[in-house]
Design a protein around this motif. Structure first.
Motif, short mmCIF file in Angstrom:
data_model
loop_
_atom_site.label_atom_id
_atom_site.label_comp_id
_atom_site.label_asym_id
_atom_site.label_seq_id
_atom_site.Cartn_x
_atom_site.Cartn_y
_atom_site.Cartn_z
N THR A 62 75.27 34.20 -41.08
CA THR A 62 74.61 34.12 -39.71
C THR A 62 75.38 33.02 -38.94
OG1 THR A 62 72.45 34.75 -40.81
CG2 THR A 62 72.05 33.77 -38.84
N ALA A 194 68.25 38.18 -34.23
CA ALA A 194 67.49 39.32 -34.44
C ALA A 194 68.22 40.54 -34.67
CB ALA A 194 66.57 39.55 -33.09
N PHE A 196 70.25 43.68 -36.34
CA PHE A 196 70.13 44.21 -37.80
C PHE A 196 71.25 45.45 -37.66
CE2 PHE A 196 68.18 47.76 -40.25
CZ PHE A 196 68.63 47.28 -41.64
N THR A 208 68.54 38.42 -41.51
CA THR A 208 67.88 39.58 -40.98
C THR A 208 68.16 40.87 -41.75
OG1 THR A 208 67.70 38.82 -38.90
CG2 THR A 208 67.40 41.01 -38.99
N THR A 209 69.36 41.21 -42.01
CA THR A 209 69.32 42.22 -43.17
C THR A 209 68.99 42.06 -44.40
OG1 THR A 209 71.63 41.63 -43.88
CG2 THR A 209 71.75 42.56 -41.85
N ALA A 228 62.23 34.87 -43.60
CA ALA A 228 61.52 34.67 -42.23
C ALA A 228 61.50 33.45 -41.63
CB ALA A 228 60.58 35.66 -41.85
N LEU A 231 64.82 32.00 -40.37
CA LEU A 231 65.31 32.62 -38.91
C LEU A 231 64.49 32.09 -38.08
CD1 LEU A 231 65.35 36.49 -39.24
CD2 LEU A 231 67.25 34.66 -39.09
N PRO A 362 62.87 37.00 -34.17
CA PRO A 362 63.32 38.57 -34.46
C PRO A 362 62.16 39.42 -34.63
CG PRO A 362 64.37 36.71 -35.65
CD PRO A 362 63.26 36.00 -35.12
N VAL A 364 62.03 41.83 -36.89
CA VAL A 364 61.62 41.70 -38.26
C VAL A 364 60.74 40.75 -38.73
CG1 VAL A 364 63.61 40.10 -38.83
CG2 VAL A 364 62.90 41.81 -40.69
N THR A 458 64.03 47.09 -35.58
CA THR A 458 63.84 46.51 -36.81
C THR A 458 62.12 46.47 -37.07
OG1 THR A 458 63.65 44.28 -35.76
CG2 THR A 458 65.70 45.04 -37.12
#
Length: 513
Positions: A62, A194, A196, A208-209, A228, A231, A362, A364, A458
């Motif tokens: 990332t 964010a 994906f 994220t993935t 999460a 992130l 994000p 997700v 997402t």
């Protein structure tokens, strides 16, 4: 004013404040839910999870993507903006439109086009190329707007003090571009956290993935919440870093004298190479995606347009959900925007910042939090359209709030006070005085939310009701099966829906002048 009127005014202000506080609480809920779930396990298990080698790999991927794409967009964005606004390249108005056009093509659609055009394109290089081209306008538009309105006086003073043309630009122009460039870079970085679809197609795993993969495979949602939180920490770090880079130095000029617009520098023999550079950027960012989508769309039509009924159903679902999100976001943003404009204080500013923080998360993360809320406390709303619309609103309400504030600025409090003095009550004053002035800004904000919601992927993958398909999820399902022909009509419709945001961004940045 009578005592009853005072009581009604006080009650009205209390109602607006309560509504604004409720919106801020709902916006903050995803962060609190994810944090409580992430750290609800024993501390040694949490520590062991964060120290796994796989976590380091995901975080490293990332950060590497952010470290490559953000500088690339800044350099390319400033360079293209300079060529278009400050040099004698031909047809600058046309280049402004073409360089903004990538906004009309969702990033995961661009990735679909590139992977179908160049089979085997994957990894950091492919992901960085696609995201750089897709997010370039986020830096280019604000920088170009500053360059168009920049006062030439300071640059001339620097030249009169003995600095050469290049040194004068470095000392006087670049510092004024820093706020615009750093804001654009922040927007790019938050989008990368964010992202994906692009990264999944490029087989480049990031945090994220991993969250989406873990959720889809039925692993522990507690571990998904831990991912999460990584992130969230990255988002907060980026927000703080942008504040440091922006600095507190004053970049605006205030004083006597006529504002002098900067002229265009003659490139001489470099004019056509510079034009060729702009053409290459447009070719890679716009022509390749549109060409590939058009190519596969023709094949889809030649096959007899299979799945047209499903496509129309997905388009209908997308339009309904996005329209509902636009209406809810405008209604949710109105109390906070009103309080900020009419009664700005520490509390209202804090409520505004909370909504912005939630939107920086994000999709997700917000989607995962909404899943937790529904499963634990509101099972009747699990996988419902209402929950998905709430998630859209949490993600995109700042877009509505920013535009509403500009509209409220055109309706000063004195107009409302005059209407009340003439006998109008609060609702009638709003209907007859404020609403007509705010309506254009409200429609612009609704359009921005509509476009964002119609291409969101997402949160939609996590929260969409069973049996409900949007253009984004239908496109994703087709590309997951490497069926480029079936994905083409979904991609084409998303581009058609996204095109208005390009016109809005051009108008708001002043590039259409």
């Amino acid at each position: 004013m009578s005592a009853s009127s005072d009581l009604r005014a006080t009650a009205g202000r209390a109602t607006v404040s309560t509504a604004a506080l409720a919106v801020a609480a709902i916006s903050l809920a995803p962060l609190l839910v994810v944090a409580s779930r992430a750290f609800g396990a024993p501390w040694h298990e949490v520590t062991a999870y964060f120290l796994r080698p796989r976590m380091g790999e995901l975080v490293g991927h990332t950060l590497a993507l952010v470290g490559v794409t953000v500088p690339a967009t800044v350099v390319l964005g400033i360079g293209c903006a300079w060529l278009v606004e400050r040099t004698d390249v031909p047809a600058p108005s046309l280049w402004r439109i073409l360089l903004t056009a990538p906004l009309a093509v969702p990033a995961f659609v661009s990735s679909y086009a590139w992977t179908s055009a160049v089979p085997g394109m994957e990894g950091l290089g492919g992901a960085a190329l696609v995201t750089t081209l897709a997010y370039l306008p986020f830096v280019l538009l604000p920088v170009a707007a500053v360059l168009r309105d920049l006062d030439l006086a300071d640059e001339e003073v620097a030249r009169s003090l003995g600095l050469g043309p290049r040194a004068a630009v470095l000392r006087t122009v670049l510092p004024r571009l820093r706020p615009a460039a750093s804001g654009g870079a922040l927007l790019v970085a938050l989008h990368l956290l964010a992202e994906f679809g692009v990264l999944e197609m490029m087989r480049y795993p990031t945090v994220t993935t991993a969250i989406l993969t873990q959720y889809s495979m039925g692993f522990s949602n507690d571990e998904g919440a831990m991912l999460a939180m990584v992130l969230v920490v990255m988002c907060l770090a980026l927000l703080g870093l942008e504040m440091l880079l922006r600095g507190r130095a004053r970049t605006a000029r205030l004083g006597r004298g006529v504002h002098q617009r900067a002229g265009r520098s003659a490139l001489g023999p470099w004019r056509w190479p510079a034009t060729a550079l702009l053409a290459v950027v447009v070719l890679l960012a716009v022509a390749v995606p549109l060409g590939q989508v058009g190519r596969w769309l023709v094949r889809w039509v030649d096959r007899g347009a299979p799945g047209a009924a499903e496509l129309l159903a997905a388009a209908g679902s997308t339009l309904l959900l996005a329209a509902a999100a636009a209406v809810v976001a405008i209604l949710a943003a109105l109390p906070g925007a009103w309080r900020l404009d009419r009664h700005r204080n520490v509390g209202t500013i804090a409520m505004e910042r909370v909504t912005y923080l939630a939107s920086a998360l994000p999709g997700v993360v917000v989607g995962l939090a909404m899943v937790t809320i529904a499963v634990r406390w509101l099972p009747a709303l699990y996988q419902s359209a209402g929950m998905l619309v709430v998630a859209y609103s949490v993600l995109f309400v700042p877009r509505a709030m920013v535009t509403l504030r500009s509209g409220l600025a055109a309706a000063p409090p004195e107009l409302s006070e005059a209407a009340r003095a003439l006998g109008s009550d609060g609702f009638d004053t709003f209907r007859r005085v404020v609403a007509p002035l705010v309506l254009p800004s409200a429609l612009t904000g609704a359009a921005l939310v509509f476009i964002a919601a119609s291409t969101e992927l997402t949160a939609t993958l996590l929260l969409a009701p069973t049996g409900t398909e949007t253009l984004a999820t239908g496109f994703w399902e087709a590309t997951s099966e490497i069926d480029y022909v079936a994905a083409a009509p979904y991609a084409a419709l998303m581009i058609v829906l996204s095109a208005p945001v390009t016109l809005l961004m051009l108008r708001q940045s002043g590039a259409s002048r």
